[in-house]
Design a protein around this motif. Structure first.
Motif, PDB file in Angstrom:
ATOM      1  N   GLU A  19       9.018 -69.717 -13.472  1.00 26.18           N
ATOM      2  CA  GLU A  19       8.197 -70.562 -14.116  1.00 26.18           C
ATOM      3  C   GLU A  19       7.911 -71.777 -12.916  1.00 26.18           C
ATOM      4  O   GLU A  19       6.952 -72.303 -12.922  1.00 26.18           O
ATOM      5  CB  GLU A  19       8.827 -71.364 -15.397  1.00 26.18           C
ATOM      6  CG  GLU A  19       9.281 -70.329 -16.375  1.00 26.18           C
ATOM      7  CD  GLU A  19       9.811 -71.038 -17.480  1.00 26.18           C
ATOM      8  OE1 GLU A  19      10.213 -72.195 -17.594  1.00 26.18           O
ATOM      9  OE2 GLU A  19      10.062 -70.251 -18.490  1.00 26.18           O
ATOM     10  N   ASN A  20       9.043 -72.132 -12.342  1.00 24.67           N
ATOM     11  CA  ASN A  20       9.144 -73.565 -11.556  1.00 24.67           C
ATOM     12  C   ASN A  20       9.058 -72.908 -10.017  1.00 24.67           C
ATOM     13  O   ASN A  20      10.110 -73.323  -9.612  1.00 24.67           O
ATOM     14  CB  ASN A  20      10.020 -74.224 -12.047  1.00 24.67           C
ATOM     15  CG  ASN A  20       9.635 -75.923 -11.517  1.00 24.67           C
ATOM     16  OD1 ASN A  20       9.193 -76.087 -10.669  1.00 24.67           O
ATOM     17  ND2 ASN A  20      10.519 -76.642 -12.260  1.00 24.67           N
ATOM     18  N   HIS A  80      11.409 -81.804  -9.611  1.00 22.28           N
ATOM     19  CA  HIS A  80      10.329 -80.533  -9.962  1.00 22.28           C
ATOM     20  C   HIS A  80      11.207 -80.168 -11.183  1.00 22.28           C
ATOM     21  O   HIS A  80      10.783 -79.563 -12.206  1.00 22.28           O
ATOM     22  CB  HIS A  80      10.180 -79.784  -8.994  1.00 22.28           C
ATOM     23  CG  HIS A  80       9.051 -80.339  -8.224  1.00 22.28           C
ATOM     24  ND1 HIS A  80       9.292 -80.956  -7.105  1.00 22.28           N
ATOM     25  CD2 HIS A  80       7.690 -80.244  -8.342  1.00 22.28           C
ATOM     26  CE1 HIS A  80       8.156 -81.588  -6.438  1.00 22.28           C
ATOM     27  NE2 HIS A  80       7.036 -81.098  -7.082  1.00 22.28           N
ATOM     28  N   PHE A  81      12.626 -79.527 -11.005  1.00 22.73           N
ATOM     29  CA  PHE A  81      13.262 -79.315 -12.290  1.00 22.73           C
ATOM     30  C   PHE A  81      13.264 -80.171 -13.449  1.00 22.73           C
ATOM     31  O   PHE A  81      13.246 -79.885 -14.488  1.00 22.73           O
ATOM     32  CB  PHE A  81      14.734 -78.827 -11.990  1.00 22.73           C
ATOM     33  CG  PHE A  81      14.823 -77.740 -11.256  1.00 22.73           C
ATOM     34  CD1 PHE A  81      14.214 -76.417 -11.481  1.00 22.73           C
ATOM     35  CD2 PHE A  81      15.478 -77.518 -10.139  1.00 22.73           C
ATOM     36  CE1 PHE A  81      14.545 -75.054 -10.929  1.00 22.73           C
ATOM     37  CE2 PHE A  81      15.683 -76.467  -9.008  1.00 22.73           C
ATOM     38  CZ  PHE A  81      15.105 -75.284  -9.691  1.00 22.73           C
ATOM     39  N   TYR A  82      13.456 -81.572 -13.191  1.00 19.20           N
ATOM     40  CA  TYR A  82      13.591 -82.570 -14.212  1.00 19.20           C
ATOM     41  C   TYR A  82      12.196 -82.776 -14.805  1.00 19.20           C
ATOM     42  O   TYR A  82      12.107 -82.629 -16.196  1.00 19.20           O
ATOM     43  CB  TYR A  82      13.776 -83.921 -13.440  1.00 19.20           C
ATOM     44  CG  TYR A  82      14.065 -84.915 -14.560  1.00 19.20           C
ATOM     45  CD1 TYR A  82      15.357 -85.040 -15.383  1.00 19.20           C
ATOM     46  CD2 TYR A  82      13.195 -85.966 -14.656  1.00 19.20           C
ATOM     47  CE1 TYR A  82      15.393 -86.063 -16.244  1.00 19.20           C
ATOM     48  CE2 TYR A  82      13.436 -86.834 -15.504  1.00 19.20           C
ATOM     49  CZ  TYR A  82      14.542 -86.954 -16.434  1.00 19.20           C
ATOM     50  OH  TYR A  82      14.773 -88.046 -17.294  1.00 19.20           O
ATOM     51  N   LYS A  83      11.180 -82.567 -14.036  1.00 18.94           N
ATOM     52  CA  LYS A  83       9.559 -82.683 -14.699  1.00 18.94           C
ATOM     53  C   LYS A  83       9.310 -81.610 -15.449  1.00 18.94           C
ATOM     54  O   LYS A  83       8.699 -81.546 -16.303  1.00 18.94           O
ATOM     55  CB  LYS A  83       8.761 -82.717 -13.360  1.00 18.94           C
ATOM     56  CG  LYS A  83       8.609 -84.158 -12.669  1.00 18.94           C
ATOM     57  CD  LYS A  83       7.316 -84.184 -11.784  1.00 18.94           C
ATOM     58  CE  LYS A  83       7.172 -85.269 -11.125  1.00 18.94           C
ATOM     59  NZ  LYS A  83       6.198 -85.327  -9.951  1.00 18.94           N
ATOM     60  N   ALA A  84      10.096 -79.947 -15.063  1.00 13.24           N
ATOM     61  CA  ALA A  84       9.745 -79.170 -16.135  1.00 13.24           C
ATOM     62  C   ALA A  84      10.252 -79.148 -17.122  1.00 13.24           C
ATOM     63  O   ALA A  84       9.952 -78.349 -18.172  1.00 13.24           O
ATOM     64  CB  ALA A  84      10.312 -78.103 -15.010  1.00 13.24           C
ATOM     65  N   GLN A  85      11.414 -80.111 -17.694  1.00 13.12           N
ATOM     66  CA  GLN A  85      11.876 -80.223 -18.825  1.00 13.12           C
ATOM     67  C   GLN A  85      10.747 -81.114 -19.800  1.00 13.12           C
ATOM     68  O   GLN A  85      11.417 -81.405 -20.674  1.00 13.12           O
ATOM     69  CB  GLN A  85      13.179 -80.896 -18.552  1.00 13.12           C
ATOM     70  CG  GLN A  85      14.260 -80.138 -17.932  1.00 13.12           C
ATOM     71  CD  GLN A  85      14.480 -78.784 -18.461  1.00 13.12           C
ATOM     72  OE1 GLN A  85      14.800 -78.795 -19.741  1.00 13.12           O
ATOM     73  NE2 GLN A  85      14.679 -77.959 -17.917  1.00 13.12           N
ATOM     74  N   GLY A  86       9.727 -81.698 -19.164  1.00 11.74           N
ATOM     75  CA  GLY A  86       8.848 -82.440 -20.013  1.00 11.74           C
ATOM     76  C   GLY A  86       9.277 -83.992 -20.112  1.00 11.74           C
ATOM     77  O   GLY A  86       8.837 -84.604 -20.876  1.00 11.74           O
ATOM     78  N   LYS A  87      10.086 -84.149 -19.254  1.00 12.57           N
ATOM     79  CA  LYS A  87      10.401 -85.754 -19.006  1.00 12.57           C
ATOM     80  C   LYS A  87       9.587 -86.179 -17.615  1.00 12.57           C
ATOM     81  O   LYS A  87       9.500 -85.631 -16.762  1.00 12.57           O
ATOM     82  CB  LYS A  87      11.928 -85.853 -18.935  1.00 12.57           C
ATOM     83  CG  LYS A  87      12.758 -85.249 -20.088  1.00 12.57           C
ATOM     84  CD  LYS A  87      14.218 -85.331 -19.933  1.00 12.57           C
ATOM     85  CE  LYS A  87      14.824 -84.547 -20.916  1.00 12.57           C
ATOM     86  NZ  LYS A  87      16.092 -84.530 -20.887  1.00 12.57           N
TER      87      LYS A  87
END
Length: 149
Positions: A54-55, A136-143
């Motif tokens: 996904e990321n 980018h992992f943090y953004k992928a969490q929707g935050k």
């Protein structure tokens, strides 16, 4: 809880950030730690070889950081090895670290020793790519990313 922590800090003696071990054990142990760090990163790269579904961007940044950490470890090991090969009179090491000098005549070993001390050119990109992957992992969490100070 904070009172106990304060009492603990006050009651302790000297705490040193660097623990020096005499030669040759300290040298071998330190270089062995670099070898284990490289082995751990290689294992992680092998384990992550299929990740990135996904990321993809975050995983790419993470792999890049691992590659730079491997290069940094190899550079640091080379610097340690070259320092041991230099004669004692090749280094001028007064108490102030900003006054340290590498003395001539400059041969390939002294120049390689000098070049290997630019390890920040490998370590800083490694940390930068690690931070980018975490972002980018943090953004992928929707935050939304944390605001800069």
């Amino acid at each position: 809880m904070s009172i106990f922590f304060t009492i603990f800090l006050i009651s302790t003696g000297n705490v040193f950030a660097v623990q020096v071990h005499g030669p040759p054990e300290g040298y071998y142990t330190h270089n062995l730690a670099h070898v284990f760090f490289i082995a751990a990163i290689l294992f992680l790269l092998f384990w992550l070889r299929k990740e990135g579904g996904e990321n993809k961007k975050a995983w790419r940044y993470f792999r890049l950081s691992l590659v730079f950490f491997i290069l940094w470890n190899l550079d640091a090991m080379a610097a340690h090895i070259l320092k041991r090969r230099l004669p004692h009179e090749a280094l001028y090491l007064p108490p102030n670290p900003f006054d340290h000098l590498l003395l001539g005549p400059f041969d390939w070993e002294r120049l390689a020793f000098y070049i290997t001390h630019f390890d920040h050119l490998l370590c800083v990109p490694a940390m930068f790519f690690l931070m980018q992957s975490l972002r980018h992992f943090y953004k992928a969490q929707g935050k939304q990313p944390l605001e800069r100070l």
